[in-house]
Design a protein around this motif. Structure first.
Motif, PDB file in Angstrom:
ATOM      1  N   THR A  67      -1.281  30.692 -14.350  1.00 53.07           N
ATOM      2  CA  THR A  67      -1.728  31.708 -13.394  1.00 53.07           C
ATOM      3  C   THR A  67      -0.483  32.266 -12.717  1.00 53.07           C
ATOM      4  O   THR A  67       0.620  31.745 -12.884  1.00 53.07           O
ATOM      5  CB  THR A  67      -2.650  31.116 -12.307  1.00 53.07           C
ATOM      6  OG1 THR A  67      -1.854  30.309 -11.418  1.00 53.07           O
ATOM      7  CG2 THR A  67      -3.774  30.282 -12.903  1.00 53.07           C
ATOM      8  N   VAL A  72      -2.594  25.683 -13.678  1.00 58.04           N
ATOM      9  CA  VAL A  72      -3.761  24.979 -13.125  1.00 58.04           C
ATOM     10  C   VAL A  72      -3.997  23.734 -13.977  1.00 58.04           C
ATOM     11  O   VAL A  72      -4.007  23.820 -15.211  1.00 58.04           O
ATOM     12  CB  VAL A  72      -5.000  25.910 -13.161  1.00 58.04           C
ATOM     13  CG1 VAL A  72      -6.265  25.144 -12.880  1.00 58.04           C
ATOM     14  CG2 VAL A  72      -4.816  27.057 -12.189  1.00 58.04           C
ATOM     15  N   GLU A  87      -7.566  20.917  -9.263  1.00 63.54           N
ATOM     16  CA  GLU A  87      -6.214  20.410  -9.032  1.00 63.54           C
ATOM     17  C   GLU A  87      -6.288  18.889  -8.954  1.00 63.54           C
ATOM     18  O   GLU A  87      -7.097  18.338  -8.209  1.00 63.54           O
ATOM     19  CB  GLU A  87      -5.639  20.985  -7.738  1.00 63.54           C
ATOM     20  CG  GLU A  87      -4.279  20.470  -7.373  1.00 63.54           C
ATOM     21  CD  GLU A  87      -3.191  20.779  -8.397  1.00 63.54           C
ATOM     22  OE1 GLU A  87      -2.174  20.087  -8.376  1.00 63.54           O
ATOM     23  OE2 GLU A  87      -3.368  21.687  -9.242  1.00 63.54           O
ATOM     24  N   TYR A 104      -3.772  28.613  -6.172  1.00 66.16           N
ATOM     25  CA  TYR A 104      -4.310  28.712  -7.529  1.00 66.16           C
ATOM     26  C   TYR A 104      -5.632  29.476  -7.553  1.00 66.16           C
ATOM     27  O   TYR A 104      -5.858  30.323  -8.408  1.00 66.16           O
ATOM     28  CB  TYR A 104      -4.512  27.321  -8.139  1.00 66.16           C
ATOM     29  CG  TYR A 104      -3.241  26.567  -8.424  1.00 66.16           C
ATOM     30  CD1 TYR A 104      -2.031  27.214  -8.657  1.00 66.16           C
ATOM     31  CD2 TYR A 104      -3.240  25.186  -8.483  1.00 66.16           C
ATOM     32  CE1 TYR A 104      -0.878  26.516  -8.918  1.00 66.16           C
ATOM     33  CE2 TYR A 104      -2.091  24.469  -8.756  1.00 66.16           C
ATOM     34  CZ  TYR A 104      -0.906  25.144  -8.975  1.00 66.16           C
ATOM     35  OH  TYR A 104       0.233  24.437  -9.249  1.00 66.16           O
TER      36      TYR A 104
END
Length: 150
Positions: A67, A72, A87, A104
């Motif tokens: 990302t 991620v 996460e 994220y």
């Protein structure tokens, strides 16, 4: 100073002493393999083997998905097909993990602007401040530890 060096993976450990009371020398050689357990990779494998540990209906679709905010750990969809950023942390975490997850989720939200991207932090535990931040930012927490090796 004592130095321990390992070639694969490349590691060096230096230990400095302020005061010595006794010195004894031994030849030390250990050819056995070192097995590390309890890592984020172990936690990822546990979730990939049983996605329901995150929540019922969770379907992982990618790991280390890039990302704009970085990779991620696990990306997937929930039972309602909403994008989910997961996460992973192998130890108790504080506010920085909540902030990382928020970055994220924001990055993935730019890719899926109308889909309500969810963020779930998976760790053994979080500090009170981290729990407050997660709640304030609309993020979620799932208590899960990496598998223990033997």
């Amino acid at each position: 100073r004592i130095r321990s060096v390992r070639s694969s993976p490349s590691e060096r450990l230096d230990v400095d002493f302020r005061r010595l009371e006794q010195v004894t020398a031994y030849t030390v050689e250990d050819r056995s393999d070192l097995t590390l357990t309890g890592s984020e990779e172990d936690l990822r494998s546990r979730i990939l083997d049983d996605p329901g540990l995150v929540e019922p209906g969770f379907r992982p679709t990618a790991t280390e998905r890039e990302t704009a905010a970085g990779p991620v750990d696990v990306f997937g969809t929930d039972a309602d097909d909403r994008p989910v950023v997961v996460e992973l942390k192998r130890r108790r975490v504080g506010p920085s993990a909540a902030s990382q997850l928020r970055r994220y989720v924001d990055a993935v939200d730019e890719e899926f602007p109308d889909e309500g991207v969810r963020g779930i932090l998976v760790a053994p535990s979080v500090t009170d401040r981290a729990a407050t931040l997660l709640d304030e930012q609309g993020l979620e927490f799932v208590s899960l530890s990496p598998p223990e090796g033997g």
